[in-house]
Write an enzyme that holds these catalytic residues in place. Structure first.
Site, PDB file in Angstrom:
ATOM      1  CB  SER A 141      45.455 108.001  44.490  1.00  0.00           C
ATOM      2  OG  SER A 141      46.808 108.186  44.110  1.00  0.00           O
ATOM      3  NE  ARG A 142      40.214 104.618  39.672  1.00  0.00           N
ATOM      4  CZ  ARG A 142      40.896 104.888  38.550  1.00  0.00           C
ATOM      5  NH1 ARG A 142      41.545 106.040  38.436  1.00  0.00           N
ATOM      6  NH2 ARG A 142      40.932 104.025  37.566  1.00  0.00           N
ATOM      7  CG  LEU A 143      42.275 109.484  47.485  1.00  0.00           C
ATOM      8  CD1 LEU A 143      43.481 110.074  48.204  1.00  0.00           C
ATOM      9  CD2 LEU A 143      41.344 108.803  48.482  1.00  0.00           C
ATOM     10  CG  HIS A 144      37.153 109.838  42.323  1.00  0.00           C
ATOM     11  ND1 HIS A 144      38.259 109.944  41.506  1.00  0.00           N
ATOM     12  CD2 HIS A 144      36.778 108.522  42.285  1.00  0.00           C
ATOM     13  CE1 HIS A 144      38.534 108.762  40.978  1.00  0.00           C
ATOM     14  NE2 HIS A 144      37.654 107.877  41.445  1.00  0.00           N
ATOM     15  CB  THR A 177      42.687 106.918  33.074  1.00  0.00           C
ATOM     16  OG1 THR A 177      42.630 106.145  31.868  1.00  0.00           O
ATOM     17  CG2 THR A 177      43.002 108.365  32.721  1.00  0.00           C
TER      18      THR A 177
END
Length: 223
Positions: A200-203, A18
């Site tokens: 892109s998982r760059l939280h 997601t």
């Protein structure tokens, strides 16, 4: 080693991805202290209809040094910490009385947010436990007397008989007293992380760390 037969549903579940979208968390967005920030996020989670927004996954270390987790409900938060209630003789109760080190996470998945708390948990004041117990529904009060939490029992019928016995015991009592073994813990945090999922998982991960008596610093962690 026995190999599992390919299961398309399982494979699909394991590969679910997601994209967490464009909501962001910048340093300028934060409240002045972590409790105010948490209160704002909790209120937003309730407004956006997160299921059980006050549910937190609680991690403890038992007297033998083994970790354990379970879900409990947050019942109070202020500048002293995060409060919940339980049986002190339960697995988590015994663990916390032996080793107060604790962590907790509020997993607001549908908002792509988490709050992670690290600190120590200590029993709340007796009057706080009394007040909270008195405000509980009568059925929950009876259940607290009926269940020796985390202890084995022969059957569901045996448990329900204990409930009937407790209900009968207090049938003429307008207010059921709090069992001595039952009460609250307050997590006094030393770190509180606010986590916002990003593309892109760059939280975004912003952490409040306690400094001295009441002061906090904020740092950004890499995702």
């Amino acid at each position: 080693m026995t190999e599992l037969s390919p299961d398309p549903a399982l494979e699909s579940a394991l590969r679910t991805h997601t994209d967490y979208g464009v909501e962001k968390l910048e340093e300028a967005d934060l409240a002045d202290d972590p409790f105010a920030q948490f209160a704002a996020w909790l209120a937003e989670a309730a407004e956006r209809e997160v299921y059980e927004p006050n549910a937190m996954v609680l991690g403890t270390i038992d007297p033998e040094g083994s970790p354990s987790i379970r879900t409990v409900l947050l019942r109070g938060v202020d500048d002293r910490g995060f409060s919940f209630y339980t049986d002190y003789t339960s697995r988590k109760g015994r663990a916390l009385l032996a080793n107060p080190a604790v962590s907790a996470v509020f997993p607001w998945y549908t908002l792509h947010r988490q709050v992670i708390v690290f600190g120590e948990a200590h029993p709340v004041e007796t009057e706080d436990s009394d007040a909270y117990f008195a405000a509980r529904p009568r059925g929950a009060q009876v259940a607290a007397w009926s269940s020796d939490q985390s202890q084995t029992i022969a059957s569901r019928d045996a448990l329900e008989q204990k409930v009937r016995d407790a209900d009968s015991r207090f049938a003429d009592e307008p207010q059921i007293p709090r069992p001595e073994r039952w009460g609250g813990f307050r997590i006094v945090p030393r770190r509180i992380e606010f986590w916002q999922g990003r593309t892109s998982r760059l939280h975004d991960r912003l952490v409040f760390s306690r400094q001295g008596h009441g002061g906090w610093t904020v740092e950004r962690l890499q995702p």
